[in-house]
Enzyme design. Structure first.
Site, PDB file in Angstrom:
ATOM      1  N   SER A 191      -4.558 -15.595  -1.599  1.00 23.28           N
ATOM      2  CA  SER A 191      -3.745 -15.825  -0.407  1.00 23.28           C
ATOM      3  C   SER A 191      -3.699 -14.587   0.486  1.00 23.28           C
ATOM      4  O   SER A 191      -2.748 -14.372   1.218  1.00 23.28           O
ATOM      5  CB  SER A 191      -2.316 -16.211  -0.825  1.00 23.28           C
ATOM      6  OG  SER A 191      -1.515 -16.541   0.276  1.00 23.28           O
ATOM      7  N   SER A 229       2.502  10.519  14.940  1.00 24.48           N
ATOM      8  CA  SER A 229       1.881  11.750  14.439  1.00 24.48           C
ATOM      9  C   SER A 229       0.674  11.450  13.557  1.00 24.48           C
ATOM     10  O   SER A 229      -0.242  12.270  13.451  1.00 24.48           O
ATOM     11  CB  SER A 229       2.902  12.601  13.682  1.00 24.48           C
ATOM     12  OG  SER A 229       3.544  11.844  12.668  1.00 24.48           O
ATOM     13  N   ASP A 267       6.578   8.463  15.307  1.00 25.74           N
ATOM     14  CA  ASP A 267       6.242   9.295  16.466  1.00 25.74           C
ATOM     15  C   ASP A 267       4.744   9.371  16.728  1.00 25.74           C
ATOM     16  O   ASP A 267       4.280  10.212  17.499  1.00 25.74           O
ATOM     17  CB  ASP A 267       6.791  10.710  16.272  1.00 25.74           C
ATOM     18  CG  ASP A 267       6.114  11.451  15.116  1.00 25.74           C
ATOM     19  OD1 ASP A 267       5.415  10.798  14.305  1.00 25.74           O
ATOM     20  OD2 ASP A 267       6.278  12.689  15.027  1.00 25.74           O
ATOM     21  N   PRO A 285       5.246   7.158  -0.336  1.00 28.39           N
ATOM     22  CA  PRO A 285       5.484   6.494  -1.628  1.00 28.39           C
ATOM     23  C   PRO A 285       4.164   6.229  -2.335  1.00 28.39           C
ATOM     24  O   PRO A 285       3.209   5.732  -1.743  1.00 28.39           O
ATOM     25  CB  PRO A 285       6.174   5.187  -1.220  1.00 28.39           C
ATOM     26  CG  PRO A 285       6.859   5.524   0.064  1.00 28.39           C
ATOM     27  CD  PRO A 285       5.909   6.456   0.778  1.00 28.39           C
ATOM     28  N   HIS A 296       2.860   4.115   7.331  1.00 32.12           N
ATOM     29  CA  HIS A 296       2.489   5.492   7.005  1.00 32.12           C
ATOM     30  C   HIS A 296       2.913   6.459   8.110  1.00 32.12           C
ATOM     31  O   HIS A 296       3.260   7.611   7.831  1.00 32.12           O
ATOM     32  CB  HIS A 296       0.977   5.588   6.783  1.00 32.12           C
ATOM     33  CG  HIS A 296       0.555   5.143   5.419  1.00 32.12           C
ATOM     34  ND1 HIS A 296      -0.448   5.762   4.693  1.00 32.12           N
ATOM     35  CD2 HIS A 296       1.000   4.128   4.636  1.00 32.12           C
ATOM     36  CE1 HIS A 296      -0.605   5.145   3.535  1.00 32.12           C
ATOM     37  NE2 HIS A 296       0.259   4.137   3.480  1.00 32.12           N
ATOM     38  N   ASN A 302      -3.908   8.894   3.401  1.00 24.93           N
ATOM     39  CA  ASN A 302      -4.247   8.331   4.707  1.00 24.93           C
ATOM     40  C   ASN A 302      -5.746   8.223   4.974  1.00 24.93           C
ATOM     41  O   ASN A 302      -6.147   7.707   6.025  1.00 24.93           O
ATOM     42  CB  ASN A 302      -3.598   9.167   5.818  1.00 24.93           C
ATOM     43  CG  ASN A 302      -2.095   8.997   5.868  1.00 24.93           C
ATOM     44  OD1 ASN A 302      -1.577   7.921   5.575  1.00 24.93           O
ATOM     45  ND2 ASN A 302      -1.384  10.055   6.227  1.00 24.93           N
ATOM     46  N   HIS A 321       2.405  -6.521   0.960  1.00 24.64           N
ATOM     47  CA  HIS A 321       1.200  -6.585   0.129  1.00 24.64           C
ATOM     48  C   HIS A 321       0.657  -8.000   0.004  1.00 24.64           C
ATOM     49  O   HIS A 321      -0.390  -8.220  -0.600  1.00 24.64           O
ATOM     50  CB  HIS A 321       1.483  -6.002  -1.261  1.00 24.64           C
ATOM     51  CG  HIS A 321       1.617  -4.513  -1.266  1.00 24.64           C
ATOM     52  ND1 HIS A 321       2.007  -3.794  -2.372  1.00 24.64           N
ATOM     53  CD2 HIS A 321       1.411  -3.599  -0.278  1.00 24.64           C
ATOM     54  CE1 HIS A 321       2.041  -2.506  -2.074  1.00 24.64           C
ATOM     55  NE2 HIS A 321       1.680  -2.368  -0.809  1.00 24.64           N
ATOM     56  N   THR A 322       1.364  -8.953   0.560  1.00 24.16           N
ATOM     57  CA  THR A 322       0.851 -10.323   0.583  1.00 24.16           C
ATOM     58  C   THR A 322      -0.448 -10.415   1.385  1.00 24.16           C
ATOM     59  O   THR A 322      -1.206 -11.373   1.232  1.00 24.16           O
ATOM     60  CB  THR A 322       1.895 -11.300   1.162  1.00 24.16           C
ATOM     61  OG1 THR A 322       1.403 -12.626   1.072  1.00 24.16           O
ATOM     62  CG2 THR A 322       2.202 -11.004   2.626  1.00 24.16           C
ATOM     63  N   ARG A 362       0.053  -1.265   7.627  1.00 26.70           N
ATOM     64  CA  ARG A 362       0.084  -0.074   6.768  1.00 26.70           C
ATOM     65  C   ARG A 362       0.093   1.201   7.616  1.00 26.70           C
ATOM     66  O   ARG A 362       0.800   2.163   7.304  1.00 26.70           O
ATOM     67  CB  ARG A 362      -1.142  -0.094   5.851  1.00 26.70           C
ATOM     68  CG  ARG A 362      -1.248   1.100   4.909  1.00 26.70           C
ATOM     69  CD  ARG A 362      -2.411   0.910   3.958  1.00 26.70           C
ATOM     70  NE  ARG A 362      -2.545   2.012   3.028  1.00 26.70           N
ATOM     71  CZ  ARG A 362      -3.614   2.806   2.950  1.00 26.70           C
ATOM     72  NH1 ARG A 362      -4.657   2.598   3.755  1.00 26.70           N
ATOM     73  NH2 ARG A 362      -3.664   3.788   2.088  1.00 26.70           N
TER      74      ARG A 362
END
Length: 324
Positions: free
Chosen positions: A244, A77, A75, A160, A67, A94, A190-191, A63
């Site tokens: 899972s 950042s 980069d 998103p 992000h 974040n 997302h698994t 993630r």
């Protein structure tokens, strides 16, 4: 199985169907071959040390990479700190990002071996790949040569949203040069993900005008979530892929197909012909015949190329949390 043992099986990658193309504009698979030959091995060892005892870090690091790349490109950042709390990492989406210590540890180990050579952006790209591998996900060749950005603004962290509909999600991805297929494939991350009740409760309480849950959700799943998430609870965690969460597999798509997608953005994948067809196809193939691992590897390579800084642009930070 230790990463070093798994990587010994890379000769089988093409047979297993997780190979990816090896031509990357401005990046090079052998970028550190002469500058820091064991760069990937160093990062791999550090990543394994953190993720093996704490499997949930795999999702967190994946993630983090996403992000970072979605804002100003890949980069690093996102890793920059701001004394005024005005950097990307301080933006609301974040605040729950974690795993910075893994990247910092890998960077520190590299600085001891090859000072001033390997960028934090490349470290994060490798860490994300190796973290996925630790929990049984696919391996992919990471093209290298990124440089680190010097700018990080809280106001630019437009990521998103978990509450986005399919039209918005498709625009988010196509605006970045990613395809609709990349959208559904990368959603498959997302698994191994988790969320908090704070992001779930708006769907299961007071979603409709008559205070009902989101009708797009499986009623039995709503009932299960309500047992775990009370109306005022914002901190309890919920698995994105029930049963899972520690295994990289196609079970997330099973959950979505059963209307058990945790976020609005998960359920939205059923509202588009291309994304829903991808889910149906993966479930029809199932197990070893699924192309998900191969597709995920390819989409991660594309993600890792977003708006990269190379050549004389950016810098090689000494520490990932601050510019030189």
């Amino acid at each position: 199985m230790a990463i070093k043992n798994i990587l010994a099986l890379v000769v089988l990658v093409s047979i297993l169907g997780v190979s990816v193309a090896i031509s990357f504009p401005n990046l090079d698979l052998n970028y550190y071959k002469s500058k820091c030959p064991d760069a990937e091995g160093i990062v791999r060892n550090v990543t394994e040390k953190f993720v093996v005892p704490q499997k949930s870090l795999a999702a967190a690091l994946l993630r983090m990479h996403f992000h970072d790349c979605f804002v100003r490109g890949c980069d690093a950042s996102l890793l920059l700190k701001s004394p005024t709390k005005n950097a990307e990492r301080d933006a609301i989406p974040n605040l729950s990002v974690r795993g910075y210590e893994v990247v910092d540890a890998a960077k520190a180990a590299l600085e001891e071996k090859c000072p001033g050579v390997v960028s934090c952006a490349d470290v994060l790209s490798i860490v994300a790949r190796d973290a996925v591998l630790v929990i049984g996900g696919p391996w992919w060749a990471v093209p290298l040569g990124r440089r680190d950005g010097r700018i990080s603004r809280k106001s630019e962290a437009n990521l998103p949203s978990p509450f986005a509909d399919i039209a918005t999600l498709k625009k988010n991805f196509t605006d970045k040069g990613l395809s609709v297929k990349d959208l559904v494939v990368l959603s498959g991350a997302h698994t191994i993900g988790i969320s908090t009740c704070g992001l779930v409760n708006p769907r299961i309480y007071n979603f409709t005008a008559n205070n009902g849950p989101d009708p797009a959700m499986n009623p039995s799943y709503v009932g299960e979530l309500k047992k775990r998430c009370k109306p005022t609870d914002s901190s309890t965690t919920v698995d994105m892929d029930p049963g899972s969460v520690d295994k990289f597999d196609i079970d997330y798509f099973k959950a979505v197909a059963q209307r058990k997608g945790l976020f609005v953005s998960d359920s939205a994948l059923l509202n588009d012909r291309q994304t829903s067809r991808y889910i149906t196809t993966q479930l029809a193939f199932g197990g070893i015949f699924s192309t998900f691992n191969k597709d995920f590897a390819e989409s991660m390579v594309k993600l890792g190329k977003l708006e990269v800084l190379t050549g004389n642009n950016g810098e090689i930070r000494a520490k990932c949390g601050s510019v030189n």
